[in-house]
Write a protein that holds these residues in place. Sequence first.
Motif, PDB file in Angstrom:
ATOM      1  N   ALA A   9       0.533   5.449  10.071  1.00 13.95           N
ATOM      2  CA  ALA A   9       0.242   5.345   8.562  1.00 13.95           C
ATOM      3  C   ALA A   9       0.339   3.887   8.121  1.00 13.95           C
ATOM      4  O   ALA A   9      -0.494   3.116   7.351  1.00 13.95           O
ATOM      5  CB  ALA A   9       1.291   5.933   7.650  1.00 13.95           C
ATOM      6  N   GLU A  10       1.226   2.991   8.889  1.00 17.05           N
ATOM      7  CA  GLU A  10       1.482   1.646   8.568  1.00 17.05           C
ATOM      8  C   GLU A  10       0.413   0.567   8.998  1.00 17.05           C
ATOM      9  O   GLU A  10      -0.352  -0.030   8.494  1.00 17.05           O
ATOM     10  CB  GLU A  10       2.705   0.966   9.256  1.00 17.05           C
ATOM     11  CG  GLU A  10       2.850  -0.338   8.722  1.00 17.05           C
ATOM     12  CD  GLU A  10       4.235  -0.820   9.537  1.00 17.05           C
ATOM     13  OE1 GLU A  10       4.253  -1.911  10.247  1.00 17.05           O
ATOM     14  OE2 GLU A  10       5.296  -0.318   9.410  1.00 17.05           O
ATOM     15  N   THR A  11       0.055   1.272  10.297  1.00 20.30           N
ATOM     16  CA  THR A  11      -1.218   0.669  11.054  1.00 20.30           C
ATOM     17  C   THR A  11      -2.669   0.804  10.198  1.00 20.30           C
ATOM     18  O   THR A  11      -3.375  -0.020  10.018  1.00 20.30           O
ATOM     19  CB  THR A  11      -1.498   1.219  12.300  1.00 20.30           C
ATOM     20  OG1 THR A  11      -0.228   0.924  13.026  1.00 20.30           O
ATOM     21  CG2 THR A  11      -2.665   0.441  13.080  1.00 20.30           C
ATOM     22  N   ALA A  12      -2.752   2.006   9.675  1.00 18.32           N
ATOM     23  CA  ALA A  12      -3.872   2.243   8.847  1.00 18.32           C
ATOM     24  C   ALA A  12      -3.886   1.901   7.426  1.00 18.32           C
ATOM     25  O   ALA A  12      -4.852   1.796   6.702  1.00 18.32           O
ATOM     26  CB  ALA A  12      -4.327   3.816   8.729  1.00 18.32           C
ATOM     27  N   GLN A  13      -2.823   1.299   7.033  1.00 23.19           N
ATOM     28  CA  GLN A  13      -2.364   0.701   5.534  1.00 23.19           C
ATOM     29  C   GLN A  13      -2.669   1.888   4.345  1.00 23.19           C
ATOM     30  O   GLN A  13      -3.313   1.638   3.655  1.00 23.19           O
ATOM     31  CB  GLN A  13      -3.370  -0.411   5.398  1.00 23.19           C
ATOM     32  CG  GLN A  13      -2.901  -1.430   6.400  1.00 23.19           C
ATOM     33  CD  GLN A  13      -3.769  -2.778   6.153  1.00 23.19           C
ATOM     34  OE1 GLN A  13      -4.757  -2.925   5.425  1.00 23.19           O
ATOM     35  NE2 GLN A  13      -3.439  -3.822   6.642  1.00 23.19           N
ATOM     36  N   VAL A  14      -2.011   3.075   4.835  1.00 22.26           N
ATOM     37  CA  VAL A  14      -2.096   4.068   3.967  1.00 22.26           C
ATOM     38  C   VAL A  14      -0.806   4.551   3.835  1.00 22.26           C
ATOM     39  O   VAL A  14       0.223   4.278   4.327  1.00 22.26           O
ATOM     40  CB  VAL A  14      -2.690   5.259   4.431  1.00 22.26           C
ATOM     41  CG1 VAL A  14      -4.415   4.806   4.834  1.00 22.26           C
ATOM     42  CG2 VAL A  14      -2.162   5.814   5.630  1.00 22.26           C
ATOM     43  N   ASP A  15      -0.458   5.085   2.525  1.00 13.50           N
ATOM     44  CA  ASP A  15       0.795   5.463   2.034  1.00 13.50           C
ATOM     45  C   ASP A  15       1.385   6.669   2.986  1.00 13.50           C
ATOM     46  O   ASP A  15       0.651   7.672   3.473  1.00 13.50           O
ATOM     47  CB  ASP A  15       0.826   6.415   0.722  1.00 13.50           C
ATOM     48  CG  ASP A  15       1.928   6.954   0.248  1.00 13.50           C
ATOM     49  OD1 ASP A  15       2.895   6.961   0.784  1.00 13.50           O
ATOM     50  OD2 ASP A  15       2.036   7.427  -1.174  1.00 13.50           O
ATOM     51  N   PRO A  16       2.631   6.470   3.862  1.00 10.88           N
ATOM     52  CA  PRO A  16       3.237   7.198   4.799  1.00 10.88           C
ATOM     53  C   PRO A  16       2.946   8.633   4.377  1.00 10.88           C
ATOM     54  O   PRO A  16       2.971   9.509   5.191  1.00 10.88           O
ATOM     55  CB  PRO A  16       4.466   6.900   5.130  1.00 10.88           C
ATOM     56  CG  PRO A  16       4.285   5.410   4.343  1.00 10.88           C
ATOM     57  CD  PRO A  16       3.359   5.403   3.464  1.00 10.88           C
ATOM     58  N   ASN A  56       5.281   1.740  16.926  1.00 10.84           N
ATOM     59  CA  ASN A  56       3.845   0.720  16.574  1.00 10.84           C
ATOM     60  C   ASN A  56       3.149   0.539  17.594  1.00 10.84           C
ATOM     61  O   ASN A  56       1.830   0.575  17.372  1.00 10.84           O
ATOM     62  CB  ASN A  56       4.573  -0.532  16.156  1.00 10.84           C
ATOM     63  CG  ASN A  56       5.026  -0.361  14.736  1.00 10.84           C
ATOM     64  OD1 ASN A  56       4.920   0.229  13.958  1.00 10.84           O
ATOM     65  ND2 ASN A  56       6.093  -1.516  14.620  1.00 10.84           N
TER      66      ASN A  56
END
Length: 136
Positions: A61-68, A8
């Motif tokens: 992907a979690e930081t960008a809030q997109v589907d991994p 993270n």
Amino acid sequence: MIKTGAANWIAGTIFHGLGLGGAGLLAMLLVVMIVLQLLHVLFVGTTAMATGIIPIVLALAETAQVDPRVLVLPAGMIIGGYPVLMFYNTLPNIIVYGTGRLTVLDFPKVGVPISLLACIVYVICASTYWRWLGMF
């Protein structure tokens, strides 16, 4: 890396350091793939690279809030499918280099255009086929 929070932290540093907060999803995807291609220079094998990088891509992907899946799928394909930048990236590359018919610089001469083409193809797939599949 995920349990300790290192993934993270690295993902956040990359996300903000490259200014991906304001970038669109396709631009972010292209940047991630190009960076992964360049990282082939630092890693001796695809297994080691996947082990070290995939947790960071998941956290990104979690930081960008997109589907991994949008970032991890092409990351896995780039890591495993295009280790062509240096002679030491895979065993077949080492065998070819060992014949003495190629120099160290022959690999990037061919690998850079192939790698860039692969990144462009994945972005085209993402903007068309993946949308049809409902991935984003």
